[in-house]
Design a protein around this motif. Structure first.
Motif, mmCIF file in Angstrom:
data_model
loop_
_atom_site.group_PDB
_atom_site.id
_atom_site.type_symbol
_atom_site.label_atom_id
_atom_site.label_comp_id
_atom_site.label_asym_id
_atom_site.label_seq_id
_atom_site.Cartn_x
_atom_site.Cartn_y
_atom_site.Cartn_z
ATOM 1 N N GLU A 89 10.617 1.286 10.084
ATOM 2 C CA GLU A 89 9.452 0.298 10.083
ATOM 3 C C GLU A 89 10.056 -0.856 9.153
ATOM 4 O OE1 GLU A 89 5.863 3.524 9.646
ATOM 5 O OE2 GLU A 89 7.009 2.937 7.762
ATOM 6 N N ILE A 90 10.863 -1.010 8.469
ATOM 7 C CA ILE A 90 11.313 -2.184 7.765
ATOM 8 C C ILE A 90 12.389 -2.989 8.807
ATOM 9 C CG2 ILE A 90 13.214 -2.870 6.136
ATOM 10 C CD1 ILE A 90 10.603 -2.465 4.601
ATOM 11 N N ALA A 91 13.143 -2.338 9.586
ATOM 12 C CA ALA A 91 13.840 -2.828 10.435
ATOM 13 C C ALA A 91 13.058 -3.707 11.708
ATOM 14 C CB ALA A 91 14.945 -2.096 11.082
ATOM 15 N N ALA A 92 12.022 -2.938 11.962
ATOM 16 C CA ALA A 92 11.240 -3.498 13.399
ATOM 17 C C ALA A 92 10.571 -4.804 12.393
ATOM 18 C CB ALA A 92 10.001 -2.281 13.529
ATOM 19 N N GLN A 93 9.896 -4.565 11.318
ATOM 20 C CA GLN A 93 9.137 -5.820 10.743
ATOM 21 C C GLN A 93 10.203 -6.835 10.465
ATOM 22 O OE1 GLN A 93 5.930 -6.052 8.533
ATOM 23 N NE2 GLN A 93 5.106 -4.293 9.277
ATOM 24 N N ALA A 94 11.586 -6.644 10.045
ATOM 25 C CA ALA A 94 12.435 -7.897 9.821
ATOM 26 C C ALA A 94 12.654 -8.544 11.175
ATOM 27 C CB ALA A 94 13.731 -7.008 9.398
ATOM 28 N N ASN A 127 10.133 -2.417 -1.038
ATOM 29 C CA ASN A 127 9.999 -2.701 0.549
ATOM 30 C C ASN A 127 10.364 -4.162 0.662
ATOM 31 O OD1 ASN A 127 8.516 -0.587 1.376
ATOM 32 N ND2 ASN A 127 6.585 -1.536 1.006
ATOM 33 N N VAL A 128 10.596 -5.020 -0.281
ATOM 34 C CA VAL A 128 11.108 -6.387 -0.242
ATOM 35 C C VAL A 128 12.564 -6.375 -0.126
ATOM 36 C CG1 VAL A 128 11.438 -8.559 -1.106
ATOM 37 C CG2 VAL A 128 8.870 -7.692 -0.662
ATOM 38 N N ARG A 129 13.026 -5.528 -1.204
ATOM 39 C CA ARG A 129 14.345 -5.371 -1.322
ATOM 40 C C ARG A 129 15.226 -4.863 0.012
ATOM 41 N NH1 ARG A 129 14.264 -1.948 -4.940
ATOM 42 N NH2 ARG A 129 14.497 -3.404 -6.656
ATOM 43 N N ARG A 130 14.418 -3.847 0.621
ATOM 44 C CA ARG A 130 15.252 -3.282 1.933
ATOM 45 C C ARG A 130 14.837 -4.400 3.035
ATOM 46 N NH1 ARG A 130 12.628 1.177 3.314
ATOM 47 N NH2 ARG A 130 10.777 1.101 2.062
ATOM 48 N N PHE A 131 13.591 -4.983 2.967
ATOM 49 C CA PHE A 131 13.442 -5.714 4.227
ATOM 50 C C PHE A 131 14.511 -7.070 4.024
ATOM 51 C CE2 PHE A 131 10.616 -9.779 5.295
ATOM 52 C CZ PHE A 131 10.540 -9.215 6.625
ATOM 53 N N THR A 172 0.929 -1.497 -0.036
ATOM 54 C CA THR A 172 0.040 -0.053 -0.106
ATOM 55 C C THR A 172 0.887 1.305 0.100
ATOM 56 O OG1 THR A 172 -1.806 -1.199 1.216
ATOM 57 C CG2 THR A 172 -1.840 1.334 1.186
ATOM 58 N N GLU A 173 2.065 1.108 0.513
ATOM 59 C CA GLU A 173 2.836 2.251 0.765
ATOM 60 C C GLU A 173 4.306 2.153 1.157
ATOM 61 O OE1 GLU A 173 1.348 4.312 4.155
ATOM 62 O OE2 GLU A 173 1.137 2.386 5.381
ATOM 63 N N ARG A 174 5.235 2.686 0.800
ATOM 64 C CA ARG A 174 6.545 2.775 1.126
ATOM 65 C C ARG A 174 6.850 2.780 2.553
ATOM 66 N NH1 ARG A 174 11.600 4.817 1.780
ATOM 67 N NH2 ARG A 174 13.351 3.845 0.291
ATOM 68 N N LEU A 175 7.322 1.567 3.174
ATOM 69 C CA LEU A 175 7.723 1.811 4.656
ATOM 70 C C LEU A 175 8.979 2.382 4.890
ATOM 71 C CD1 LEU A 175 6.729 -1.895 5.780
ATOM 72 C CD2 LEU A 175 5.299 0.273 5.648
ATOM 73 N N ASP A 176 9.251 3.122 5.836
ATOM 74 C CA ASP A 176 10.255 3.899 6.107
ATOM 75 C C ASP A 176 11.691 2.995 6.441
ATOM 76 O OD1 ASP A 176 10.238 3.769 8.959
ATOM 77 O OD2 ASP A 176 9.555 5.588 9.073
#
Length: 348
Positions: free
Chosen positions: A237-242, A265-269, A230-234
């Protein structure tokens, strides 16, 4: 008996592959010096972590290179019958009727499966979507009868989780699609997570809409049914999800800006150490009933390739006698080139 290089789910090892009683089997055993060597390498059947078997011709699975699928939204009675049989493709196999229930019972289906030599496909499942009253996908024509439960309070949440667990679910699927209707309040979402935890089941969530991917992770979901799109995570947020949530890719269902957002998002995750699982949302449009080359291409675009791509596919352990054995030309070959290992591959 041939020496063979095989993938154990994490890396490459050496073993022996041989034909025993008409079946190709692999043993984790050091080959004898001078033993003939299999050309190419061996890997177990791949996993699609997001499918909807009631929306496709599931009898095609037996001729695919998938060894396991995870159904994330179906009538629990119908999908449990298929899972109990570890469904394989056989001529004249029963299909799901318009009510979503097998015409033959699971025992009969299992007995038919035992008589075939076709590769078996293990089926894990969530059962029905859990959604708020009027929530997604309760208003969708594609949603089979019995494939969702509308949850009004903690009591009905607990009852629904109990129903899915008793049916044999390995995960609980929660809809949190703010773009298509109401979503659960925080306390009710947590009640579902608590009920699922009480049965030892993780929660996988369809999160869509501004802020939903972050919210469901904060409330205890441990798997996103779709990589956030839906949106680009900063980066924070990516680090917290990872650190706490796995993402099922489903990139190829998107196009245009939405695809670009999901891939970014997936690339950075992935770069942050997050776990990305191959999944296609099979049944969402004209998707292949088998490995999806478009999904593999999208994962490569997101920087996931080589052994990392194989890990996202969560191949079965080829040492398990029940696993599908696949052949690849070499350790660098694309998974889409895999084919079933056959006796003709052995040097005798």
């Amino acid at each position: 008996m041939n020496a063979a290089t095989f993938f154990d789910g994490e890396g490459w090892r050496e073993g022996i592959v041989e034909l025993i009683d008409g079946r190709m089997l692999l043993r984790d055993e050091r080959p004898a010096p001078g033993a003939p060597r299999l050309d190419g390498v061996v890997i177990g059947g791949f996993t699609d972590h997001h499918v909807h078997l009631q929306l496709v011709d599931h009898t095609l699975l037996g001729s695919s290179t998938l060894g396991r699928v995870v159904d994330l939204g179906a009538n629990p009675e119908a999908i449990a019958a298929l899972a109990a049989a570890r469904f394989v493709s056989v001529a004249g196999a029963p299909s799901l009727n318009e009510r979503g229930i097998d015409d033959a019972d699971a025992r009969s289906l299992s007995e038919r499966s035992e008589t075939t030599r076709a590769p078996r496909v293990a089926i894990d499942f969530a059962g029905a979507f859990l959604t708020p009253v009027g929530g997604y996908p309760s208003d969708r024509d594609w949603a089979p009868a019995g494939s969702f439960r509308e949850i009004a309070d903690a009591e009905t949440a607990h009852a629904a989780v109990t129903e899915m667990a008793d049916a044999g679910a390995s995960v609980i699927k929660v809809a949190s699609n703010a773009d298509a209707g109401p979503v659960f309040a925080d306390d009710l979402f947590r009640a579902i997570v608590d009920a699922a935890s009480g049965r030892g089941l993780p929660v996988v969530t369809h999160a869509q809409g501004s802020g939903e991917a972050q919210r469901v992770a904060r409330l205890g979901a441990t798997r996103q049914a779709h990589a956030p799109f839906t949106e680009r995570l900063d980066d924070s947020e990516i680090a917290a999800q990872a650190a706490s949530v796995a993402w099922i890719s489903t990139l190829s269902i998107h196009d245009g800006d939405t695809l670009a957002t999901a891939v970014d998002n997936v690339r950075r995750f992935h770069a942050a150490g997050g776990t990305v699982l191959y999944g296609t949302d099979m049944g969402n449009g004209p998707t292949p009933v088998g490995l999806n080359p478009a999904e593999l291409d999208a994962l490569r675009d997101a920087g996931i390739d080589g052994d990392d791509l194989l890990r996202s596919l969560a191949p079965q352990d080829p040492r398990d006698p029940a696993s599908v054995l696949l052949h690849l030309a070499d350790v660098t070959a694309t998974p889409s080139s895999a084919r079933p290992l056959t006796p003709a591959d052995l040097k005798v």
